[in-house]
Structure formats: C-alpha cells, structure tokens
Design an enzyme around this catalytic site. Structure first.
Site, mmCIF file in Angstrom:
data_model
loop_
_atom_site.group_PDB
_atom_site.id
_atom_site.type_symbol
_atom_site.label_atom_id
_atom_site.label_comp_id
_atom_site.label_asym_id
_atom_site.label_seq_id
_atom_site.Cartn_x
_atom_site.Cartn_y
_atom_site.Cartn_z
ATOM 1 N N SER A 89 0.637 -1.192 -0.017
ATOM 2 C CA SER A 89 0.031 0.256 -0.028
ATOM 3 C C SER A 89 0.913 1.208 -0.049
ATOM 4 C CB SER A 89 -1.094 -0.022 1.185
ATOM 5 O OG SER A 89 -1.617 -1.097 1.363
HETATM 6 N N1 SAH Z 1 -0.050 -5.172 3.862
HETATM 7 C C1 SAH Z 1 0.733 -5.523 2.718
HETATM 8 C C2 SAH Z 1 -0.123 -5.254 1.521
HETATM 9 C C3 SAH Z 1 -1.244 -5.859 1.312
HETATM 10 S S1 SAH Z 1 -2.056 -6.269 -0.122
HETATM 11 C C4 SAH Z 1 1.902 -4.812 2.519
HETATM 12 O O1 SAH Z 1 2.359 -4.241 3.700
HETATM 13 O O2 SAH Z 1 2.726 -5.105 1.699
HETATM 14 C C5 SAH Z 1 -3.190 -7.333 0.150
HETATM 15 C C6 SAH Z 1 -2.803 -8.967 0.516
HETATM 16 O O3 SAH Z 1 -3.961 -9.347 1.132
HETATM 17 C C7 SAH Z 1 -2.138 -9.610 -0.489
HETATM 18 O O4 SAH Z 1 -0.790 -10.013 -0.254
HETATM 19 C C8 SAH Z 1 -3.133 -10.656 -0.658
HETATM 20 O O5 SAH Z 1 -2.419 -11.864 -0.826
HETATM 21 C C9 SAH Z 1 -3.624 -10.852 0.779
HETATM 22 N N2 SAH Z 1 -4.961 -11.413 0.816
HETATM 23 C C10 SAH Z 1 -6.085 -11.522 0.036
HETATM 24 N N3 SAH Z 1 -7.287 -12.327 0.565
HETATM 25 C C11 SAH Z 1 -6.648 -12.821 1.800
HETATM 26 C C12 SAH Z 1 -7.363 -13.661 2.674
HETATM 27 N N4 SAH Z 1 -8.426 -14.143 2.548
HETATM 28 N N5 SAH Z 1 -6.286 -14.140 3.627
HETATM 29 C C13 SAH Z 1 -5.002 -13.570 3.849
HETATM 30 N N6 SAH Z 1 -4.461 -12.665 2.908
HETATM 31 C C14 SAH Z 1 -5.121 -12.239 1.905
#
Ligand code: SAH
Length: 211
Positions: free
Chosen positions: A52
C-alpha cells in the site's frame, strides 16, 4: 516521505510517524521498483499484489489508536511492510497471508530487521486467526465486500477494526470499535485496495485479478 506525504495530510500520531521514519520501506519492495520505494504510490510485490501507499499505511495504523501494549492481527500481510510498522507501535503482531509465495520473503524481511514481535501465518485471514484471538486491534489490508463477522468476534472488548469495505473498484475505509458486545462504526476515508479473497471475502475465481 513522512513530512510531505503523511504529516502534511493530517496523520498526527507521533508514534506512527516515528515508525514510518524508522522502517526501511525499500527493503520490502522488489529490486525492480526500489527507486520508487518512498514515492506516494502503491507498488507491485509479486503474485498480482501491491504494497500500500505510505500514507494509507500510516492512516490505517493511526486509526487503530495503539499505545504499545496491544496484540494486533493484520489480514493480508503481503510484503510484511505494514506488519513491520505495526510491530513498532504494538506489543505483538500476527499477520495472515493467503498466498504462499509471499510468505517466505515477508518473514525474511521482518527477521532481517530483528522485528521478532511480528510473525506471519499462512491461511485465509478473511475468517481472522481464531487460534490467537482476541485481538486489541485488527487491520485488514485488502478490500472486503462486507465486514466479516469472525473479525468482530475476535476483537477484544474495546478493540478496534480498520477495514476497507465496498466494491472491487472503490471502498470506504471503516473504523469499528467494539464495546461491551456492541459496535460503533465510522468512515475514515475513501480508498482502493486489492480484493480480500476467501470465505468472507470475494470468491477466488483463479482468474487474474482486476488491476
Ligand atoms: N499489507 C501488505 C499489502 C497488502 S496487499 C503490505 O504491507 O505489503 C493485500 C494482501 O492481502 C495480498 O498480499 C493478498 O494476497 C492478501 N489477501 C487477500 N485475501 C486474503 C485472505 N483471505 N487472507 C489472507 N490474505 C489475503
């Protein structure tokens, strides 16, 4: 980054600002995008996912109202950067990531920095992480179609949940506080996240995700 993108846009919590100053964001960004690590934008981290934008990381962390004593759950660990920030302002961080290929690099980044109070678990975090519940704060870093009920259940009394809720195109960043079993909800800002997939998220079609 901190002065122009974060403080100037209204983030006031000094502990959050100090964490944003301390954690080396470039270590969480792939080498191909390292030049842009401190720019005002989300960046690709592989597996169709993004780290993000710095401002949104700071704004979400501030919205959790952390003092340093809390146990925090993050859903959607991705690169581990948000978990690293949380580890500087909370006691313990459990960050769940569903995509296996992102887990090992995220763990390595946290270990290299010695952030031993943050750990990454693999699983469907749309249902939270009941094994370690309750949590004083929960941060969801992916867009949900609605608030997953298990996340409310896993909040401690007085706990805060910050989660983007809306369509796949556009969401409202919501802050929900649970007090004596009741919840009070407020809207923080408009935002746009990659989708939360899984049981309480969007169905995982296996197709490429919308950009
Ligand atoms: N917070 C992260 C960026 C998040 S992007 C950072 O600091 O880099 C959103 C993330 O959520 C992605 O990696 C995606 O794979 C994950 N995601 C999506 N659905 C999910 C779920 N049900 N459980 C765990 N992770 C999930």
């Amino acid at each position: 980054m901190v002065a122009h993108q974060i403080r100037a846009r209204g983030v006031r919590d000094e502990r959050v600002l100090a964490a944003m100053q301390t954690v080396p964001r470039h270590l969480f960004v792939p080498a191909s995008h390292r030049d842009a690590a401190y720019e005002d934008e989300p960046l690709p981290i592989g597996a169709g996912q993004t780290i993000s934008q710095p401002y949104i990381v700071a704004a979400m962390t501030e919205a959790l109202s952390l003092t340093g004593a809390e146990r925090v759950l993050e859903v959607g660990a991705g690169s581990g950067y948000q978990a690293a920030i949380l580890s500087r302002v909370a006691r313990e961080v459990i960050a769940v990531e569903s995509q296996t290929e992102l887990i090992e690099p995220a763990r390595r980044h946290l270990a290299e920095l010695g952030y031993i109070n943050a750990r990454i678990e693999q699983g469907d975090g749309s249902a939270g992480w009941p094994e370690a519940a309750p949590y004083d704060a929960i941060l969801v870093a992916a867009a949900a179609p609605a608030i997953p009920p298990p996340l409310i259940e896993q909040l401690a009394d007085g706990g805060r949940l910050v989660i983007p809720v809306g369509s796949s195109e556009q969401q409202d960043l919501l802050r929900i506080q649970k007090t004596r079993g009741r919840t009070v909800q407020q809207s923080v800002c408009a935002c746009r996240f990659v989708p939360l997939l899984g049981r309480y998220g969007w169905p995982d079609t296996g197709k490429p995700r919308p950009a």
